[in-house]
Scaffold this motif. Structure first.
Motif, PDB file in Angstrom:
ATOM      1  N   ASP A  32       5.549  -4.454   3.660  1.00 13.67           N
ATOM      2  CA  ASP A  32       6.335  -5.292   4.561  1.00 13.67           C
ATOM      3  C   ASP A  32       5.581  -5.476   5.881  1.00 13.67           C
ATOM      4  OD1 ASP A  32       8.182  -6.520   6.168  1.00 13.67           O
ATOM      5  OD2 ASP A  32       9.826  -5.151   5.714  1.00 13.67           O
ATOM      6  N   THR A  33       4.743  -6.515   5.942  1.00 14.81           N
ATOM      7  CA  THR A  33       3.941  -6.736   7.153  1.00 14.81           C
ATOM      8  C   THR A  33       4.818  -7.099   8.348  1.00 14.81           C
ATOM      9  OG1 THR A  33       3.589  -9.081   6.635  1.00 14.81           O
ATOM     10  CG2 THR A  33       1.986  -7.499   5.779  1.00 14.81           C
ATOM     11  N   GLY A  34       5.907  -7.833   8.071  1.00 17.06           N
ATOM     12  CA  GLY A  34       6.814  -8.201   9.162  1.00 17.06           C
ATOM     13  C   GLY A  34       7.395  -6.976   9.837  1.00 17.06           C
ATOM     14  N   LEU A 113      -4.847  -1.913   8.416  1.00 21.78           N
ATOM     15  CA  LEU A 113      -3.976  -1.055   7.613  1.00 21.78           C
ATOM     16  C   LEU A 113      -3.494  -1.795   6.364  1.00 21.78           C
ATOM     17  CD1 LEU A 113      -2.302   1.470   7.097  1.00 21.78           C
ATOM     18  CD2 LEU A 113      -0.554   0.564   8.633  1.00 21.78           C
ATOM     19  N   GLN A 114      -3.150  -3.058   6.532  1.00 19.89           N
ATOM     20  CA  GLN A 114      -2.660  -3.861   5.400  1.00 19.89           C
ATOM     21  C   GLN A 114      -3.738  -4.024   4.339  1.00 19.89           C
ATOM     22  OE1 GLN A 114      -1.503  -7.309   7.630  1.00 19.89           O
ATOM     23  NE2 GLN A 114       0.117  -6.183   8.676  1.00 19.89           N
ATOM     24  N   MET A 125       2.610  -8.534  -0.847  1.00 22.47           N
ATOM     25  CA  MET A 125       2.620  -8.541   0.612  1.00 22.47           C
ATOM     26  C   MET A 125       3.170  -9.868   1.110  1.00 22.47           C
ATOM     27  SD  MET A 125      -0.609  -7.479   3.109  1.00 22.47           S
ATOM     28  CE  MET A 125      -1.066  -6.096   2.071  1.00 22.47           C
ATOM     29  N   ASP A 126       4.063  -9.819   2.083  1.00 24.41           N
ATOM     30  CA  ASP A 126       4.602 -11.063   2.617  1.00 24.41           C
ATOM     31  C   ASP A 126       4.393 -11.143   4.117  1.00 24.41           C
ATOM     32  OD1 ASP A 126       7.606 -10.718   4.057  1.00 24.41           O
ATOM     33  OD2 ASP A 126       6.999  -9.058   2.798  1.00 24.41           O
ATOM     34  N   GLY A 127       4.290 -12.377   4.614  1.00 23.87           N
ATOM     35  CA  GLY A 127       4.081 -12.580   6.039  1.00 23.87           C
ATOM     36  C   GLY A 127       3.894 -14.052   6.346  1.00 23.87           C
ATOM     37  N   ARG A 128       3.015 -14.345   7.299  1.00 21.27           N
ATOM     38  CA  ARG A 128       2.766 -15.731   7.686  1.00 21.27           C
ATOM     39  C   ARG A 128       1.309 -16.138   7.517  1.00 21.27           C
ATOM     40  NH1 ARG A 128       6.917 -13.768   9.974  1.00 21.27           N
ATOM     41  NH2 ARG A 128       8.764 -15.009  10.429  1.00 21.27           N
ATOM     42  N   ASP A 129       0.430 -15.158   7.312  1.00 16.34           N
ATOM     43  CA  ASP A 129      -0.989 -15.484   7.140  1.00 16.34           C
ATOM     44  C   ASP A 129      -1.642 -14.577   6.096  1.00 16.34           C
ATOM     45  OD1 ASP A 129      -0.957 -13.093   8.496  1.00 16.34           O
ATOM     46  OD2 ASP A 129      -2.507 -13.646   9.943  1.00 16.34           O
ATOM     47  N   ILE A 130      -0.846 -14.142   5.118  1.00 18.53           N
ATOM     48  CA  ILE A 130      -1.379 -13.205   4.120  1.00 18.53           C
ATOM     49  C   ILE A 130      -2.419 -13.887   3.237  1.00 18.53           C
ATOM     50  CG2 ILE A 130      -0.819 -11.541   2.310  1.00 18.53           C
ATOM     51  CD1 ILE A 130       0.427 -10.981   5.085  1.00 18.53           C
ATOM     52  N   THR A 132      -4.039 -16.633   3.792  1.00 23.08           N
ATOM     53  CA  THR A 132      -5.131 -17.275   4.531  1.00 23.08           C
ATOM     54  C   THR A 132      -6.040 -16.280   5.242  1.00 23.08           C
ATOM     55  OG1 THR A 132      -3.606 -17.560   6.408  1.00 23.08           O
ATOM     56  CG2 THR A 132      -3.894 -19.441   4.920  1.00 23.08           C
ATOM     57  N   CYS A 133      -5.469 -15.175   5.750  1.00 19.34           N
ATOM     58  CA  CYS A 133      -6.265 -14.257   6.576  1.00 19.34           C
ATOM     59  C   CYS A 133      -6.316 -12.811   6.065  1.00 19.34           C
ATOM     60  CB  CYS A 133      -5.718 -14.234   8.005  1.00 19.34           C
ATOM     61  SG  CYS A 133      -5.810 -15.824   8.833  1.00 19.34           S
ATOM     62  N   VAL A 134      -5.154 -12.263   5.718  1.00 21.78           N
ATOM     63  CA  VAL A 134      -5.107 -10.835   5.365  1.00 21.78           C
ATOM     64  C   VAL A 134      -5.658 -10.580   3.968  1.00 21.78           C
ATOM     65  CG1 VAL A 134      -3.653  -8.785   5.189  1.00 21.78           C
ATOM     66  CG2 VAL A 134      -3.104 -10.548   6.875  1.00 21.78           C
ATOM     67  N   LEU A 135      -5.190 -11.350   2.985  1.00 22.41           N
ATOM     68  CA  LEU A 135      -5.647 -11.190   1.596  1.00 22.41           C
ATOM     69  C   LEU A 135      -6.128 -12.535   1.040  1.00 22.41           C
ATOM     70  CD1 LEU A 135      -2.751  -8.961   0.147  1.00 22.41           C
ATOM     71  CD2 LEU A 135      -4.944  -8.201   1.097  1.00 22.41           C
ATOM     72  N   PRO A 136      -7.217 -13.070   1.585  1.00 25.05           N
ATOM     73  CA  PRO A 136      -7.694 -14.371   1.115  1.00 25.05           C
ATOM     74  C   PRO A 136      -8.142 -14.354  -0.349  1.00 25.05           C
ATOM     75  CG  PRO A 136      -9.308 -13.344   2.568  1.00 25.05           C
ATOM     76  CD  PRO A 136      -8.060 -12.530   2.666  1.00 25.05           C
ATOM     77  N   ASP A 137      -8.369 -13.147  -0.888  1.00 23.27           N
ATOM     78  CA  ASP A 137      -8.796 -13.034  -2.283  1.00 23.27           C
ATOM     79  C   ASP A 137      -7.640 -12.657  -3.220  1.00 23.27           C
ATOM     80  OD1 ASP A 137      -8.477 -10.506  -1.188  1.00 23.27           O
ATOM     81  OD2 ASP A 137     -10.160  -9.615  -2.303  1.00 23.27           O
ATOM     82  N   ALA A 138      -6.403 -12.811  -2.744  1.00 23.64           N
ATOM     83  CA  ALA A 138      -5.237 -12.475  -3.584  1.00 23.64           C
ATOM     84  C   ALA A 138      -5.238 -13.299  -4.867  1.00 23.64           C
ATOM     85  CB  ALA A 138      -3.940 -12.723  -2.807  1.00 23.64           C
TER      86      ALA A 138
END
Length: 223
Positions: A32-34, A113-114, A125-130, A132-138
């Motif tokens: 929960d990134t939020g 950490l994420q 993982m949920d958020g606003r930039d997962i 595009t930025c946090v997990l671009p290789d999802a």
């Protein structure tokens, strides 16, 4: 390497609810990134820092130790050793998170950490930039959305259930303003990844949305 499902979207679209259902059904870990950003916002609020004072936030955010643990199947967010689950879901903290989350140092600390969590396990993982930025290789990327009135109604019901006095028109106005803030911020703005699939949850049940996304996972794995 873990299998990664990234769910992005605006406030109130149902990202957290859906992500939790998917994680439970697939046996993945829900990150929960939020909640992590809200915990940081709570820390900044408790320190009495002006959300516009970037330098003060830069210096202070390094003192915040934010961790996520699972205890008896429940996700617990810890801020400097304290369980803050019951403190981070207020509208005040949510609004503060929208103001403080664009800060470079705040994002750097939490993104590290994420990404570590995603490297070690299968995650949703949920958020606003997962995506595009946090997990671009999802492996699976979803942009989950819903109309502003629908989102306001959901938030209104949540707050009323907690006994908080609220006005649905004010809630909708705040949601629209937050959407604009999130989409126009300079660092990691809210936007769909180029390879994300759009899902509008306005007139879908939680189960229908979850099954739609799980279907994407099955299709990707089979392909």
């Amino acid at each position: 390497m873990g299998y990664k499902i990234a769910i992005d979207g605006p406030a109130g679209a149902g990202k957290s609810t859906i992500a939790k259902v998917i994680a439970k059904k697939l046996g993945f870990i829900y990150v929960d990134t939020g909640a992590m950003y809200r915990a940081m916002a709570l820390f900044i609020m408790n320190e009495g820092i002006d959300p516009k004072d970037a330098e003060a936030i830069n210096n202070k955010c390094k003192e915040a130790d934010i961790t996520i643990r699972y205890e008896n199947g429940e996700q617990i967010v810890y801020l400097n050793g304290e369980n803050v689950n019951s403190l981070i879901r207020t509208q005040q903290v949510s609004n503060m998170a929208s103001l403080t989350s664009p800060n470079i140092e705040v994002r750097k600390k939490l993104v590290e950490l994420q990404q570590k969590l995603a490297a070690d396990a299968d995650v949703v993982m949920d958020g606003r930039d997962i995506g595009t930025c946090v997990l671009p290789d999802a492996e699976v990327k979803v942009f989950l959305t819903a109309g502003s009135r629908v989102r306001a109604e959901r938030r209104y019901k949540e707050l009323m259930a907690k006994g908080e006095d609220c006005d649905i028109d004010i809630i909708e106005k705040e949601i629209i303003e937050r959407d604009n803030q999130d989409m126009t911020r300079e660092i990691s703005p809210l936007k769909a990844a180029e390879d994300a699939t759009f899902v509008d949850s306005s007139y879908m049940t939680i189960e229908e949305v979850a099954e739609t996304i799980i279907g994407m996972v099955s299709y990707k794995k089979e392909g």
